[in-house]
Design a protein around this motif. Sequence first.
Motif, PDB file in Angstrom:
ATOM      1  N   GLU A   5       0.830  -1.210   0.000  1.00  0.00           N
ATOM      2  CA  GLU A   5       0.000   0.000   0.000  1.00  0.00           C
ATOM      3  C   GLU A   5       0.863   1.259   0.000  1.00  0.00           C
ATOM      4  N   THR A   6       1.874   1.273   0.866  1.00  0.00           N
ATOM      5  CA  THR A   6       2.769   2.425   0.947  1.00  0.00           C
ATOM      6  C   THR A   6       3.507   2.632  -0.369  1.00  0.00           C
ATOM      7  N   PRO A  65      10.405   3.205  -8.685  1.00  0.00           N
ATOM      8  CA  PRO A  65      10.573   2.100  -7.753  1.00  0.00           C
ATOM      9  C   PRO A  65      11.795   2.233  -6.848  1.00  0.00           C
ATOM     10  N   VAL A  66      12.884   2.801  -7.345  1.00  0.00           N
ATOM     11  CA  VAL A  66      14.090   2.937  -6.524  1.00  0.00           C
ATOM     12  C   VAL A  66      13.852   3.944  -5.406  1.00  0.00           C
ATOM     13  N   ALA A  67      13.324   5.105  -5.745  1.00  0.00           N
ATOM     14  CA  ALA A  67      13.042   6.123  -4.731  1.00  0.00           C
ATOM     15  C   ALA A  67      12.025   5.609  -3.723  1.00  0.00           C
ATOM     16  N   CYS A  68      11.032   4.890  -4.204  1.00  0.00           N
ATOM     17  CA  CYS A  68       9.998   4.334  -3.339  1.00  0.00           C
ATOM     18  C   CYS A  68      10.603   3.406  -2.290  1.00  0.00           C
ATOM     19  N   VAL A  69      11.419   2.478  -2.709  1.00  0.00           N
ATOM     20  CA  VAL A  69      12.021   1.513  -1.781  1.00  0.00           C
ATOM     21  C   VAL A  69      13.001   2.201  -0.843  1.00  0.00           C
ATOM     22  N   PRO A  92      14.367   4.277   8.001  1.00  0.00           N
ATOM     23  CA  PRO A  92      13.507   4.451   9.183  1.00  0.00           C
ATOM     24  C   PRO A  92      13.233   5.909   9.524  1.00  0.00           C
ATOM     25  N   SER A  93      14.089   6.820   9.105  1.00  0.00           N
ATOM     26  CA  SER A  93      13.878   8.231   9.430  1.00  0.00           C
ATOM     27  C   SER A  93      12.869   8.894   8.507  1.00  0.00           C
ATOM     28  N   SER A  94      12.379   8.160   7.487  1.00  0.00           N
ATOM     29  CA  SER A  94      11.478   8.779   6.514  1.00  0.00           C
ATOM     30  C   SER A  94      10.004   8.708   6.908  1.00  0.00           C
ATOM     31  N   GLY A  95       9.679   8.020   7.973  1.00  0.00           N
ATOM     32  CA  GLY A  95       8.281   8.002   8.372  1.00  0.00           C
ATOM     33  C   GLY A  95       7.946   6.886   9.333  1.00  0.00           C
TER      34      GLY A  95
END
Length: 88
Positions: free
Chosen positions: A53-54, A66-70, A76-79
């Motif tokens: 979903e994310t 896809p690279v930026a998404c993963v 862990p600091s992104s959300g």
Amino acid sequence: MPKRLLAQIKAHEKRASAGLFTDMELKALLEPRISELEARIEQAVAADGTLVETAGILRSIPGGGPVACVMLIADPSSGPYPQNRPQL
């Protein structure tokens, strides 16, 4: 050859460090390893409904491939993602 690798090679050529990536044997060695890692990352994301979903939300952002998404999911600091998410 994956688009990301081609983009990196072109960037290095522009910065006069093309000698690092002119060896075709090195490219031949790296290409399958990169593809394998990308497939493993996709499988890890696909195995978790929350991550699917994310990833869908992040990929809907213009320019969010896809690279930026993963990278955003794995950082862990992104959300605030679940603590028990798979390690990418």
